[in-house]
Design a protein around this motif. Structure first.
Motif, PDB file in Angstrom:
ATOM      1  N   LEU A 231       0.801  -1.223   0.000  1.00 32.78           N
ATOM      2  CA  LEU A 231       0.000   0.000   0.000  1.00 32.78           C
ATOM      3  C   LEU A 231       0.833   1.272   0.000  1.00 32.78           C
ATOM      4  O   LEU A 231       0.338   2.329  -0.418  1.00 32.78           O
ATOM      5  CB  LEU A 231      -0.919   0.016   1.223  1.00 32.78           C
ATOM      6  CG  LEU A 231      -1.976  -1.086   1.314  1.00 32.78           C
ATOM      7  CD1 LEU A 231      -2.664  -1.055   2.668  1.00 32.78           C
ATOM      8  CD2 LEU A 231      -3.007  -0.934   0.210  1.00 32.78           C
TER       9      LEU A 231
ATOM     10  N   LEU B 240      -8.554  -3.151  -1.636  1.00 28.27           N
ATOM     11  CA  LEU B 240      -9.041  -1.888  -2.189  1.00 28.27           C
ATOM     12  C   LEU B 240      -9.671  -1.012  -1.117  1.00 28.27           C
ATOM     13  O   LEU B 240      -9.532   0.219  -1.150  1.00 28.27           O
ATOM     14  CB  LEU B 240     -10.040  -2.160  -3.316  1.00 28.27           C
ATOM     15  CG  LEU B 240      -9.468  -2.784  -4.582  1.00 28.27           C
ATOM     16  CD1 LEU B 240     -10.568  -3.062  -5.596  1.00 28.27           C
ATOM     17  CD2 LEU B 240      -8.407  -1.874  -5.203  1.00 28.27           C
ATOM     18  N   ASP B 241     -10.361  -1.626  -0.169  1.00 29.16           N
ATOM     19  CA  ASP B 241     -10.952  -0.844   0.913  1.00 29.16           C
ATOM     20  C   ASP B 241      -9.879  -0.234   1.810  1.00 29.16           C
ATOM     21  O   ASP B 241     -10.060   0.864   2.344  1.00 29.16           O
ATOM     22  CB  ASP B 241     -11.895  -1.716   1.739  1.00 29.16           C
ATOM     23  CG  ASP B 241     -13.227  -1.951   1.037  1.00 29.16           C
ATOM     24  OD1 ASP B 241     -13.589  -1.130   0.166  1.00 29.16           O
ATOM     25  OD2 ASP B 241     -13.897  -2.955   1.331  1.00 29.16           O
TER      26      ASP B 241
ATOM     27  N   CYS C  21      -7.214   0.931   0.750  1.00 26.76           N
ATOM     28  CA  CYS C  21      -6.714   2.071  -0.007  1.00 26.76           C
ATOM     29  C   CYS C  21      -7.490   3.356   0.291  1.00 26.76           C
ATOM     30  O   CYS C  21      -7.015   4.444  -0.016  1.00 26.76           O
ATOM     31  CB  CYS C  21      -6.770   1.788  -1.507  1.00 26.76           C
ATOM     32  SG  CYS C  21      -5.551   0.591  -2.087  1.00 26.76           S
ATOM     33  N   ARG C  22      -8.674   3.238   0.890  1.00 28.05           N
ATOM     34  CA  ARG C  22      -9.404   4.448   1.272  1.00 28.05           C
ATOM     35  C   ARG C  22      -8.629   5.231   2.322  1.00 28.05           C
ATOM     36  O   ARG C  22      -8.742   6.453   2.411  1.00 28.05           O
ATOM     37  CB  ARG C  22     -10.791   4.079   1.812  1.00 28.05           C
ATOM     38  CG  ARG C  22     -11.702   3.387   0.810  1.00 28.05           C
ATOM     39  CD  ARG C  22     -13.046   3.101   1.437  1.00 28.05           C
ATOM     40  NE  ARG C  22     -13.867   2.228   0.618  1.00 28.05           N
ATOM     41  CZ  ARG C  22     -14.645   2.653  -0.384  1.00 28.05           C
ATOM     42  NH1 ARG C  22     -14.707   3.949  -0.667  1.00 28.05           N
ATOM     43  NH2 ARG C  22     -15.374   1.796  -1.075  1.00 28.05           N
TER      44      ARG C  22
ATOM     45  N   PRO D  47      -4.151   5.675   0.156  1.00 29.51           N
ATOM     46  CA  PRO D  47      -4.573   5.702  -1.257  1.00 29.51           C
ATOM     47  C   PRO D  47      -3.456   5.754  -2.295  1.00 29.51           C
ATOM     48  O   PRO D  47      -3.735   5.760  -3.490  1.00 29.51           O
ATOM     49  CB  PRO D  47      -5.394   6.995  -1.324  1.00 29.51           C
ATOM     50  CG  PRO D  47      -4.731   7.881  -0.324  1.00 29.51           C
ATOM     51  CD  PRO D  47      -4.252   6.991   0.783  1.00 29.51           C
TER      52      PRO D  47
ATOM     53  N   ASN E 166      -1.205   3.836  -3.797  1.00 29.61           N
ATOM     54  CA  ASN E 166      -1.014   2.850  -4.872  1.00 29.61           C
ATOM     55  C   ASN E 166      -2.329   2.289  -5.406  1.00 29.61           C
ATOM     56  O   ASN E 166      -2.344   1.221  -6.010  1.00 29.61           O
ATOM     57  CB  ASN E 166      -0.144   1.690  -4.369  1.00 29.61           C
ATOM     58  CG  ASN E 166       1.296   2.106  -4.150  1.00 29.61           C
ATOM     59  OD1 ASN E 166       1.790   3.031  -4.787  1.00 29.61           O
ATOM     60  ND2 ASN E 166       1.974   1.441  -3.234  1.00 29.61           N
ATOM     61  N   PHE E 167      -3.409   2.999  -5.196  1.00 26.26           N
ATOM     62  CA  PHE E 167      -4.739   2.470  -5.524  1.00 26.26           C
ATOM     63  C   PHE E 167      -4.840   1.987  -6.969  1.00 26.26           C
ATOM     64  O   PHE E 167      -5.222   0.842  -7.244  1.00 26.26           O
ATOM     65  CB  PHE E 167      -5.804   3.523  -5.246  1.00 26.26           C
ATOM     66  CG  PHE E 167      -7.187   3.116  -5.676  1.00 26.26           C
ATOM     67  CD1 PHE E 167      -7.941   2.238  -4.910  1.00 26.26           C
ATOM     68  CD2 PHE E 167      -7.737   3.588  -6.858  1.00 26.26           C
ATOM     69  CE1 PHE E 167      -9.218   1.851  -5.298  1.00 26.26           C
ATOM     70  CE2 PHE E 167      -9.011   3.219  -7.262  1.00 26.26           C
ATOM     71  CZ  PHE E 167      -9.746   2.341  -6.478  1.00 26.26           C
TER      72      PHE E 167
ATOM     73  N   LEU F 264      -5.217  -1.812  -8.311  1.00 23.05           N
ATOM     74  CA  LEU F 264      -6.418  -2.169  -9.067  1.00 23.05           C
ATOM     75  C   LEU F 264      -6.053  -2.862 -10.379  1.00 23.05           C
ATOM     76  O   LEU F 264      -6.635  -3.890 -10.738  1.00 23.05           O
ATOM     77  CB  LEU F 264      -7.245  -0.909  -9.347  1.00 23.05           C
ATOM     78  CG  LEU F 264      -8.492  -1.092 -10.197  1.00 23.05           C
ATOM     79  CD1 LEU F 264      -9.492  -2.019  -9.508  1.00 23.05           C
ATOM     80  CD2 LEU F 264      -9.140   0.270 -10.495  1.00 23.05           C
TER      81      LEU F 264
ATOM     82  N   PHE G 251     -16.937   2.065  -5.567  1.00 25.93           N
ATOM     83  CA  PHE G 251     -15.962   3.121  -5.877  1.00 25.93           C
ATOM     84  C   PHE G 251     -16.499   4.024  -6.984  1.00 25.93           C
ATOM     85  O   PHE G 251     -15.863   4.205  -8.020  1.00 25.93           O
ATOM     86  CB  PHE G 251     -14.620   2.505  -6.269  1.00 25.93           C
ATOM     87  CG  PHE G 251     -13.957   1.753  -5.149  1.00 25.93           C
ATOM     88  CD1 PHE G 251     -13.120   2.390  -4.259  1.00 25.93           C
ATOM     89  CD2 PHE G 251     -14.190   0.395  -4.973  1.00 25.93           C
ATOM     90  CE1 PHE G 251     -12.514   1.697  -3.218  1.00 25.93           C
ATOM     91  CE2 PHE G 251     -13.601  -0.311  -3.946  1.00 25.93           C
ATOM     92  CZ  PHE G 251     -12.754   0.347  -3.064  1.00 25.93           C
TER      93      PHE G 251
ATOM     94  N   PHE H  12      -8.613   9.380  -4.879  1.00 28.67           N
ATOM     95  CA  PHE H  12      -7.426   8.661  -5.355  1.00 28.67           C
ATOM     96  C   PHE H  12      -6.754   9.359  -6.539  1.00 28.67           C
ATOM     97  O   PHE H  12      -5.608   9.073  -6.856  1.00 28.67           O
ATOM     98  CB  PHE H  12      -7.794   7.245  -5.776  1.00 28.67           C
ATOM     99  CG  PHE H  12      -8.573   6.473  -4.751  1.00 28.67           C
ATOM    100  CD1 PHE H  12      -7.936   5.963  -3.633  1.00 28.67           C
ATOM    101  CD2 PHE H  12      -9.928   6.267  -4.873  1.00 28.67           C
ATOM    102  CE1 PHE H  12      -8.647   5.254  -2.666  1.00 28.67           C
ATOM    103  CE2 PHE H  12     -10.655   5.565  -3.926  1.00 28.67           C
ATOM    104  CZ  PHE H  12     -10.003   5.064  -2.822  1.00 28.67           C
TER     105      PHE H  12
END
Length: 252
Positions: free
Chosen positions: A161, A201-202, A204-205, A208, A210-211, A215, A239, A245
């Protein structure tokens, strides 16, 4: 300091308030509630002059020598202020009382007309990323969780992350998490397993950076690994707003 009273109004630039209204109150006189009521009136007159829409104040706004502060007490303090104010100044704004959200406050105000939710007054909310941050490990031991990550796996997820990503290392981590957590799967109405991909992914909230890279790799991994398909519908629902992001460049 009598000249200071409530004559100072300092505008705010970056705070959510338009300004801070300083009031010099009396803490020691026996009749300090009467003295302070007059000074609060000066503050209200200044607020009216600057067309304020809302004021926030402490619950014991008059700093009374009495040691109680229930709803009726707060109400009576404002009655004292408005009696001094009279009808010469119109109050066209909201005055809110700031009450600390504690169990003691809950017992004081639960049966009153205070429109506030104290139901979480004893709840400590941990961030989602607490699952991968070492300094939350002690706190998480007290909580029953579905998945328990080793220290090594925690460090791997945190590195994914926060640091530049190596594709082969990422795929090895994806495989490990997939074997442990599985993929997204619905088992009934309102019943589903999030899977490792939406777990990442959550996270990443809150982290953020490397979102978009994560993905892209998740979509590539799920197409290659055991024929798994990335759940685009679920992703699009969760999303819809990517603006948090987009500040971070794709592939960073």
């Amino acid at each position: 300091m009598d000249w200071f009273r409530a004559r100072s109004f300092f505008p705010c630039r970056k705070l959510k308030y338009r300004g801070i209204l300083f009031v010099s109150v009396d803490f020691y006189s026996e009749n300090r509630t009467e003295i302070n009521a007059g000074r609060i009136v000066e503050a209200l007159e200044i607020a009216a002059k600057y067309n304020c829409s809302k004021l926030s104040c402490p619950k014991d706004i008059l700093y009374s020598p009495e040691k109680k502060c229930d709803y009726d007490f707060i109400h009576s303090q404002f009655d004292s202020i408005f009696n001094v104010l009279g009808s010469k100044t119109k109050i066209n704004f909201v005055i809110e009382t700031v009450i600390q959200k504690t169990l003691k406050s809950f017992h004081q105000y639960e049966s009153t007309a205070v429109f506030y939710d104290f139901s979480t007054s004893l709840v400590e909310y941990l961030p989602d990323c607490a699952q991968i941050l070492q300094h939350y490990r002690k706190s998480l031991k007290k909580i029953r969780t579905v998945y328990s990550f080793s220290t090594h796996t925690q460090k791997q997820i945190k590195a994914l992350l926060t640091k530049p990503i190596n594709e082969k290392s990422a795929f090895r981590l994806f495989k490990k998490l997939f074997e442990k957590m599985g993929g997204y799967e619905e088992s009934g109405v309102g019943r589903y397993n999030d899977g490792f991909d939406f777990f990442l992914l959550d996270l990443c909230r809150e982290m953020p950076w490397n979102f978009f890279k994560i993905l892209d790799l998740l979509k590539k991994f799920t197409d290659l690994y055991k024929g798994k398909v990335f759940e685009d519908f679920i992703y699009n629902e969760r999303f819809k707003d990517l603006s948090p992001f987009e500040y971070y460049q794709r592939g960073q």
